[in-house]
Scaffold this motif. Structure first.
Motif: not given
Length: 623
Positions: A547-555
């Motif tokens: 499926g569609y991958i949603q990227y996230v921001r990490k610290k």
């Protein structure tokens, strides 16, 4: 009739002017309905039979109805005041309350010029600046229609926008000139810590009586000009031109307006030359040159231009439509070399977010980022760009046997993702030359642009022959530049190209070079990602879901890090370059739109699975 005995019902002013038989107040512009100017012949007043005699018996009486006192709204008063003051500003000498022209009361030398009044100076300054700004906007709209094929509808839209903005800017208020000088004096007192005696500014002049000045010695005309540039900045001409294009539905972006103005294709930096030809260099009441009044210090950014256009629309009460998504999306897809039909058909069914409307906030992402974010999500869905390593595979022309899972992914994709990756990477390198201005190609073009656009008019304003010497050096430079192409240079280029063609290698060496070039390409991509605070993620090996991958921001150590795959980053950076924004803000826009889509899908799924709370509930019409 003596107009000094008349009193305005709106502002209690005693100064009126006559036009077409009616009297108008000089301050608020309201017409006196109860007084009409009439003319008569002296013979008609004689009663000897040679002329008609005015008598009350011969008067034709008309039944009149009592009129209700009118209460004009604030906006009507401001418009009438704007029209009357703009008309009165065109006259150098205005009558005072007693009816005379304020001329000298004592005999003067032959040929002496009377000193201009305080009202003449600030009205002439305000009129010249307002007319020059209108001319600048007119020249820009003409260039948009003639050079860039923008719809001629903007010519009719820009006139009411411009006039409403001038009327509501506060520059045509009653005490505008006095307030500007008072604010300047208060600022000087706060800076210098001085408090001076209050006097009449109208009598504060130079020793020779030629120019008005404030208490701290500043020229009044420069104070008024500074106030005009704050309330009516020259950059507002670009904002109004863009606002007319936006209202007409033309796919013109703020980046286009800024680029054309910087290249000189849109009259802005050197527009004061055209204004000077129409209005003259300066006048007696406004001794400021046109180059000082209408030469901008800088060109605003596209973000500030969009926010300024939204602020002007809010001030004048203009209801704005959303951006022309279809036209802008087609232009973007054409520059990306991506098929247009499938992408447009997919996004046509989506609900457009509120970010496609102009905003006054300079901290919000621009509307073009929202449009490009929608296209990025659509391209990812169509080409299945979800971290399967298609870019890494496109680096080697004849790759080894793929895994079974990757083969299923390739069959599931409707388009060839590898070809898309090659096209986008090639387009990314070509966009450097496309986005660069024409004058940035070589030194000669850059110097010509500086001479014709940035420093134009300096040669005529120079008192000595400095710029004549520069002109001679410029002519000699052009001759040397034409003679710089030598046969030895062309021969050297031909020899190098022949040596490059003669280098052949064996198939084994080609495989080693392919592997080495792939590693170098990945290293270059990782370095480029690191400059934009992105982190490289290797291709997916064990694919659990397609499926569609949603990227996230990490610290990471207190800083936000964007971890993405190479396929997505190749698409992201070329789209960011087309939209003329950095990759991080482009990624922010994509994440925001993805969250909105996920929220909509969640709400739809929740509504579809709703069940009645009580089985006893029945419709009264079905019983």
């Amino acid at each position: 009739m003596e107009t000094s005995k008349m009193i305005c019902n709106s502002c209690d002013n005693e100064s009126f002017e006559e036009e077409d038989g009616f009297f108008y107040c000089l301050q608020c512009g309201v017409r006196a309905d109860d007084i009409i100017a009439t003319a008569f012949d002296d013979e008609d007043l004689a009663g000897d039979g040679r002329g008609g005699t005015y008598s009350q018996l011969n008067t034709r009486r008309i039944a009149t109805q009592p009129t209700q006192p009118s209460h004009p709204s604030e906006e009507t008063n401001r418009y009438s005041q704007f029209r009357s003051q703009l008309k009165s500003a065109s006259k150098i000498a205005q009558p005072n309350g007693n009816g005379d022209l304020g001329g000298p009361t004592e005999p003067e030398d032959f040929g002496a010029v009377a000193a201009l009044s305080y009202e003449d100076c600030y009205q002439q300054t305000r009129e010249r600046y307002a007319n020059g700004l209108i001319m600048m906007i007119t020249y820009q709209c003409d260039a948009l229609v003639e050079r860039f094929n923008v719809t001629p509808l903007i010519i009719g839209l820009v006139a009411p926008i411009c006039l409403r903005f001038l009327a509501l800017s506060g520059a045509f208020d009653q005490d505008w000139a006095d307030n500007a000088i008072r604010d300047s004096e208060l600022q000087s007192q706060e800076t210098n810590g001085e408090v001076r005696e209050v006097k009449k500014r109208r009598s504060n002049r130079d020793k020779d009586g030629s120019e008005h000045r404030s208490f701290d010695g500043k020229r009044a005309v420069m104070i008024w000009l500074s106030q005009l540039k704050k309330s009516l900045p020259l950059s507002s001409s670009l904002a109004i031109s863009f606002l007319a294009c936006h209202k007409a539905g033309a796919p013109v972006l703020p980046t286009d307006i800024v680029r054309w103005a910087r290249e000189g294709k849109l009259p802005y930096q050197s527009c004061f030359l055209k204004i000077q030809e129409q209005m003259g260099e300066r006048t007696a009441a406004c001794p400021v040159g046109a180059s000082v009044m209408f030469s901008p210090d800088e060109i605003v950014s596209a973000q500030n231009l969009e926010a300024q256009a939204a602020s002007i629309a809010d001030v004048i009460g203009l209801v704005l439509p959303p951006v022309n998504f279809h036209g802008i999306a087609l232009n973007y897809l054409k520059r990306l070399s991506v098929p247009e039909d499938k992408v447009i058909d997919l996004v046509r069914l989506w609900a457009m977010p509120s970010e496609i409307y102009l905003s006054r906030s300079e901290h919000r992402l621009p509307t073009r980022v929202c449009v490009m974010s929608i296209l990025i999500v659509a391209i990812r869905m169509l080409y299945n760009i979800n971290g399967f390593g298609m870019w890494e595979q496109s680096l080697v022309e004849e790759s080894s046997d793929d895994d079974g899972e990757l083969m299923q992914v390739k069959k599931a994709s409707e388009f060839d993702t590898k070809e898309l990756m090659k096209t986008l990477e090639k387009k990314y390198n070509e966009l450097d030359a496309e986005t660069a201005a024409d004058f940035e190609n070589d030194l000669c073009s850059y110097l010509s642009h500086g001479k014709n656009e940035i420093f134009t008019g300096l040669e005529a304003a120079s008192a000595d022959d400095t710029y004549r010497t520069v002109g001679k050096l410029w002519n000699s430079y052009q001759k040397e530049d034409e003679e710089s192409e030598t046969p030895s240079k062309r021969g050297r280029d031909t020899t190098c190209s022949n040596n490059a063609k003669s280098m052949d290698s064996s198939p084994d060496d080609d495989n080693q070079e392919d592997n080495g070039s792939k590693e170098r390409a990945i290293s270059r991509l990782m370095a480029d990602m690191g400059e934009n605070f992105f982190v490289y993620i290797p291709p997916r090996v064990k694919v659990k879901r397609q499926g569609y991958i949603q990227y996230v921001r990490k610290k990471d150590d207190g800083a936000l890090v964007y971890a993405v795959h190479a396929d997505y980053y190749i698409l992201l950076r070329v789209c960011a370059r087309v939209a003329e924004i950095d990759a991080r803000n482009m990624h922010r826009g994509v994440l925001s739109f993805e969250r909105r889509l996920a929220w909509i899908e969640k709400r739809i799924d929740h509504v579809l699975h709703l069940t009645p709370t009580s089985t006893s509930m029945k419709c009264k019409h079905c019983e």
